[in-house]
Design a protein around this motif. Structure first.
Motif, mmCIF file in Angstrom:
data_model
loop_
_atom_site.group_PDB
_atom_site.id
_atom_site.type_symbol
_atom_site.label_atom_id
_atom_site.label_comp_id
_atom_site.label_asym_id
_atom_site.label_seq_id
_atom_site.Cartn_x
_atom_site.Cartn_y
_atom_site.Cartn_z
ATOM 1 N N GLY A 7 8.985 -0.773 -13.658
ATOM 2 C CA GLY A 7 7.897 -0.188 -12.875
ATOM 3 C C GLY A 7 8.366 0.985 -12.039
ATOM 4 O O GLY A 7 7.751 2.058 -12.042
ATOM 5 N N GLU A 8 9.454 0.799 -11.331
ATOM 6 C CA GLU A 8 9.975 1.878 -10.487
ATOM 7 C C GLU A 8 10.399 3.077 -11.325
ATOM 8 O O GLU A 8 10.087 4.222 -10.990
ATOM 9 C CB GLU A 8 11.159 1.385 -9.661
ATOM 10 N N ALA A 10 1.889 12.067 0.659
ATOM 11 C CA ALA A 10 2.852 10.965 0.752
ATOM 12 C C ALA A 10 4.153 11.356 0.052
ATOM 13 O O ALA A 10 4.160 12.171 -0.872
ATOM 14 C CB ALA A 10 2.270 9.710 0.110
ATOM 15 N N THR A 11 5.237 10.748 0.480
ATOM 16 C CA THR A 11 6.520 10.992 -0.188
ATOM 17 C C THR A 11 6.548 10.216 -1.510
ATOM 18 O O THR A 11 5.797 9.251 -1.695
ATOM 19 C CB THR A 11 7.705 10.525 0.684
ATOM 20 N N VAL A 61 6.084 5.236 -4.815
ATOM 21 C CA VAL A 61 6.803 4.258 -5.637
ATOM 22 C C VAL A 61 6.641 2.862 -5.047
ATOM 23 O O VAL A 61 6.368 1.899 -5.785
ATOM 24 C CB VAL A 61 8.291 4.638 -5.781
ATOM 25 N N ALA A 62 6.777 2.741 -3.741
ATOM 26 C CA ALA A 62 6.660 1.429 -3.096
ATOM 27 C C ALA A 62 5.283 0.808 -3.328
ATOM 28 O O ALA A 62 5.156 -0.406 -3.490
ATOM 29 C CB ALA A 62 6.937 1.550 -1.598
ATOM 30 N N LEU A 63 4.245 1.637 -3.385
ATOM 31 C CA LEU A 63 2.885 1.127 -3.588
ATOM 32 C C LEU A 63 2.544 0.856 -5.049
ATOM 33 O O LEU A 63 1.905 -0.136 -5.378
ATOM 34 C CB LEU A 63 1.860 2.129 -3.026
ATOM 35 N N ILE A 66 2.696 -1.382 -11.826
ATOM 36 C CA ILE A 66 3.203 -0.992 -13.147
ATOM 37 C C ILE A 66 4.153 -2.077 -13.665
ATOM 38 O O ILE A 66 4.121 -2.429 -14.845
ATOM 39 C CB ILE A 66 3.890 0.386 -13.101
ATOM 40 N N GLN A 67 4.966 -2.603 -12.770
ATOM 41 C CA GLN A 67 5.877 -3.696 -13.135
ATOM 42 C C GLN A 67 5.091 -4.888 -13.660
ATOM 43 O O GLN A 67 5.450 -5.502 -14.664
ATOM 44 C CB GLN A 67 6.728 -4.091 -11.932
#
Length: 190
Positions: free
Chosen positions: A86-87, A171-172, A177-179, A184-185
């Protein structure tokens, strides 16, 4: 029958092959267009297409001027441990779409598939066979889950890079990625 080998004189052959590929992919779709058909349209031998581009997928990427070649990126993505998929997928999307030069061909492609059913068919066939089915098979998930992951990512890039909706647009990458990576994972985990 097309001649074997290179043509004599100046070499516009590569561009002629790309032009023929664009025409046939547009007319026949990704699945319908063949290397032999494209070679015949360009007036060259099919071996010359393989020399310049390798595979049909690589020819498609070059013809559509895509900044990312799934044949190169997918093996790297799929080589990661399952729990990092996911990441890695989200970071890849953000890196490609975050580069304005790389984003331009994708934006042109999005516009064309919105207005043209032939273009939509061509891209649908390419994504299904070259990307989504490979991910689903490798991760042992149903194709619907791979398609749902793609839908989530397309929605993300539309809001972040096309419509530039705050706070997604500001957003960064790490915040995004954190959200998004956990979703996705989830889609890509058996």
């Amino acid at each position: 029958m097309a001649r074997a080998g290179r043509r004599p004189g100046p070499t516009e052959t590569r561009e002629e092959i790309l032009a023929a590929a664009r025409r046939l992919f547009a007319e026949q779709g990704y699945d319908g267009a063949t290397i032999r058909g494209i070679a015949a349209e360009a007036g060259v031998n099919a071996a010359l297409l393989h020399h310049y581009f390798g595979t049909k997928q690589q020819l498609f990427v070059a013809a559509m001027n895509l900044p990312v070649n799934p044949a190169e990126e997918l093996p790297r993505l799929l080589a990661t441990p399952d729990e990092q998929t996911g990441e890695r997928v989200v970071r890849l999307f953000l890196s490609v779409w975050g580069d304005a030069r790389a984003r331009a061909p994708f934006l042109a492609l999005l516009r064309s598939i919105a207005d043209n059913e032939q273009a939509a068919t061509m891209i649908r066939e390419f994504l299904t066979s070259a990307v989504l089915s490979r991910i689903a098979e490798d991760r042992s998930v149903p194709p619907l889950r791979a398609a749902a992951a793609a839908a989530q990512l397309v929605g993300l890039v539309m809001l972040r890079y096309v419509l530039e909706i705050p706070p997604l647009a500001t957003a960064t990458d790490d915040e995004i990625v954190a959200l998004v990576a956990p979703a996705i994972q989830y889609y890509l985990s058996p």
